[in-house]
Design an enzyme around this catalytic site. Sequence first.
Site, PDB file in Angstrom:
ATOM      1  N   SER A 135      -2.398  -8.125   3.317  1.00 25.03           N
ATOM      2  CA  SER A 135      -2.963  -8.004   4.664  1.00 25.03           C
ATOM      3  C   SER A 135      -3.363  -9.376   5.187  1.00 25.03           C
ATOM      4  O   SER A 135      -3.396  -9.603   6.397  1.00 25.03           O
ATOM      5  CB  SER A 135      -4.196  -7.096   4.643  1.00 25.03           C
ATOM      6  OG  SER A 135      -3.881  -5.858   4.048  1.00 25.03           O
ATOM      7  N   GLN A 158     -17.854  -6.332  -1.391  1.00 29.72           N
ATOM      8  CA  GLN A 158     -16.976  -7.213  -2.159  1.00 29.72           C
ATOM      9  C   GLN A 158     -16.660  -8.525  -1.432  1.00 29.72           C
ATOM     10  O   GLN A 158     -15.866  -9.322  -1.931  1.00 29.72           O
ATOM     11  CB  GLN A 158     -15.698  -6.484  -2.571  1.00 29.72           C
ATOM     12  CG  GLN A 158     -14.730  -6.182  -1.454  1.00 29.72           C
ATOM     13  CD  GLN A 158     -13.652  -5.210  -1.913  1.00 29.72           C
ATOM     14  OE1 GLN A 158     -13.918  -4.042  -2.181  1.00 29.72           O
ATOM     15  NE2 GLN A 158     -12.421  -5.686  -2.036  1.00 29.72           N
ATOM     16  N   LYS A 213      -0.406  -6.698  -7.847  1.00 26.86           N
ATOM     17  CA  LYS A 213      -0.670  -7.879  -7.019  1.00 26.86           C
ATOM     18  C   LYS A 213      -2.068  -8.443  -7.302  1.00 26.86           C
ATOM     19  O   LYS A 213      -2.256  -9.645  -7.349  1.00 26.86           O
ATOM     20  CB  LYS A 213      -0.503  -7.468  -5.559  1.00 26.86           C
ATOM     21  CG  LYS A 213      -1.288  -8.213  -4.536  1.00 26.86           C
ATOM     22  CD  LYS A 213      -0.606  -9.488  -4.163  1.00 26.86           C
ATOM     23  CE  LYS A 213      -1.280 -10.221  -3.031  1.00 26.86           C
ATOM     24  NZ  LYS A 213      -2.711 -10.032  -2.904  1.00 26.86           N
ATOM     25  N   GLY A 265      -2.400  -1.886  -7.229  1.00 27.84           N
ATOM     26  CA  GLY A 265      -1.273  -2.827  -7.204  1.00 27.84           C
ATOM     27  C   GLY A 265      -1.444  -3.930  -8.240  1.00 27.84           C
ATOM     28  O   GLY A 265      -2.535  -4.499  -8.379  1.00 27.84           O
ATOM     29  N   HIS A 313       0.839  -1.204   0.000  1.00 32.01           N
ATOM     30  CA  HIS A 313       0.000   0.000   0.000  1.00 32.01           C
ATOM     31  C   HIS A 313       0.877   1.259   0.000  1.00 32.01           C
ATOM     32  O   HIS A 313       0.600   2.229  -0.701  1.00 32.01           O
ATOM     33  CB  HIS A 313      -0.875   0.060   1.258  1.00 32.01           C
ATOM     34  CG  HIS A 313      -1.803  -1.110   1.437  1.00 32.01           C
ATOM     35  ND1 HIS A 313      -1.597  -2.074   2.387  1.00 32.01           N
ATOM     36  CD2 HIS A 313      -2.951  -1.452   0.800  1.00 32.01           C
ATOM     37  CE1 HIS A 313      -2.584  -2.947   2.344  1.00 32.01           C
ATOM     38  NE2 HIS A 313      -3.411  -2.612   1.394  1.00 32.01           N
TER      39      HIS A 313
HETATM   40  P1  AMP Z   1      -6.320  -3.914  -0.352  1.00 30.19           P
HETATM   41  O1  AMP Z   1      -6.175  -3.090   0.883  1.00 30.19           O
HETATM   42  O2  AMP Z   1      -5.896  -5.336  -0.185  1.00 30.19           O
HETATM   43  O3  AMP Z   1      -7.672  -3.755  -1.012  1.00 30.19           O
HETATM   44  O4  AMP Z   1      -5.275  -3.314  -1.383  1.00 30.19           O
HETATM   45  C1  AMP Z   1      -5.298  -1.950  -1.715  1.00 30.19           C
HETATM   46  C2  AMP Z   1      -4.393  -1.709  -2.901  1.00 30.19           C
HETATM   47  O5  AMP Z   1      -3.066  -2.110  -2.555  1.00 30.19           O
HETATM   48  C3  AMP Z   1      -4.794  -2.534  -4.136  1.00 30.19           C
HETATM   49  O6  AMP Z   1      -4.604  -1.737  -5.295  1.00 30.19           O
HETATM   50  C4  AMP Z   1      -3.819  -3.680  -4.085  1.00 30.19           C
HETATM   51  O7  AMP Z   1      -3.578  -4.258  -5.347  1.00 30.19           O
HETATM   52  C5  AMP Z   1      -2.579  -2.989  -3.549  1.00 30.19           C
HETATM   53  N1  AMP Z   1      -1.649  -3.980  -2.993  1.00 30.19           N
HETATM   54  C6  AMP Z   1      -1.942  -4.960  -2.103  1.00 30.19           C
HETATM   55  N2  AMP Z   1      -0.846  -5.725  -1.877  1.00 30.19           N
HETATM   56  C7  AMP Z   1       0.143  -5.216  -2.653  1.00 30.19           C
HETATM   57  C8  AMP Z   1       1.503  -5.567  -2.879  1.00 30.19           C
HETATM   58  N3  AMP Z   1       2.081  -6.602  -2.259  1.00 30.19           N
HETATM   59  N4  AMP Z   1       2.232  -4.815  -3.744  1.00 30.19           N
HETATM   60  C9  AMP Z   1       1.666  -3.769  -4.388  1.00 30.19           C
HETATM   61  N5  AMP Z   1       0.386  -3.389  -4.221  1.00 30.19           N
HETATM   62  C10 AMP Z   1      -0.367  -4.098  -3.365  1.00 30.19           C
END
Ligand code: AMP
Length: 283
Positions: free
Chosen positions: A186, A61, A149, A147, A37
Site C-alpha cells: 500500500s 502499531q 512480505k 503475507g 491482500h
Molecule cells: P497490511 O494491509 O499492509 O497490514 O497487510 C495485510 C496483510 O497483507 C499482511 O498479512 C501482509 O503481509 C499482506 N501483504 C501485504 N503485501 C503483500 C504482498 N505483496 N504479497 C502478499 N501479501 C501481502
Amino acid sequence: MDVVTTIAEVRSATAAARAGGATVGFVLTMGYLHEGHVSLMAAARAECDLVAASIFVNPLQFGAGEDLDAYPRDLPRDLALAEAAGVDLVFAPSVEEMYPRPILTTVAVDDVTARFEGATRPTHFAGVATVVAKLFSIMGPGRTYFGEKDWQQVCVVRRMAADLSFPVEVVACPTRREPDGLARSSRNVYLSAEERAAAPVLHRALRHGAARIEAGERDPAAVEAAMAEVVATEPLVLLDYAAAVEADTLVSPARLEGEVRLLVAARVGTPRLLDNVGVTVPA
Ligand code: AMP
C-alpha cells in the site's frame, strides 16, 4: 458480502458460522487493498467455509511521526475488491469501536521482535500483536492468512498464537510482486517516478543473495555484504539492513543451514520498503 462495523455484530456472525460447523478463515488488513491482500483472501476462499476480512488502520502499531494520518484509505474500492475475491464478511471498525478507552493491556512478544523492524520501530510489534490477539479473540478464526512480505510479522504472529494457545492455524502466503519484482505494498503509492524505478533493486539484491547461497556461500556476513553491494548501486535507495537469518527465529547463525530468510529494508524517498525471500540450504 456483509459489511459490519461493530464487535458485537461481527462476533455474532462468526459465532453463528462456527456453530453451524463452518471453518472461519480470517485475513487482517489495513485496507487500500492490492493484489497481495487479494491473494490472501483467495487462499482463504479456497480453504474455508466463511471468509472474513478486517479493514482497520491500527493506530497502536504506528510510532510517533509515522504515517498514521497519511496512510492511504479507500473503503468503497476495498469493499469491491474484497467482494470480488469472495470475502463473505468484512469487519471495518472505527478506532473508537476497537479502542473505546486508552488500552492498558498489550501483548509483548520478546526476542523475535528485538531486531530489524522492532529495532527501527520500537512500539510497532506490540501494536501488531495486541490488535491481532484482539481480532483473533473477536473473530475466532480456525485459519488466518498472512503475507510472507512481512516475514517478521509472520514470525511474531505465529509465536504469539502458539504462546497464548489461540486455536488458529497461521498460514503464510507468498509475496505478490509487480512485474519488475517490487513487492506490492500500500505504501508504494508514496514513491515518485524515479523512486519507483529504483525500488526493484531490493528484490534484485535478495535474488543475488539467494544465488550466492545456491552457489555454496554459507557465511551470513558474506551474503549480507553481497546484498548491500547491490542495493548501493541505487543512490535513491538508502539501506537500513540486509540480513541472512534463521527463518523461524530471525537469529543470525554462524553458518547458513536449513531454512534461511534473506531480509532487506530501505528508505526510498518517504516510505520504508521491506522485502524478503526464503532459501532452503541443502543439508
Ligand atoms: P497490511 O494491509 O499492509 O497490514 O497487510 C495485510 C496483510 O497483507 C499482511 O498479512 C501482509 O503481509 C499482506 N501483504 C501485504 N503485501 C503483500 C504482498 N505483496 N504479497 C502478499 N501479501 C501481502
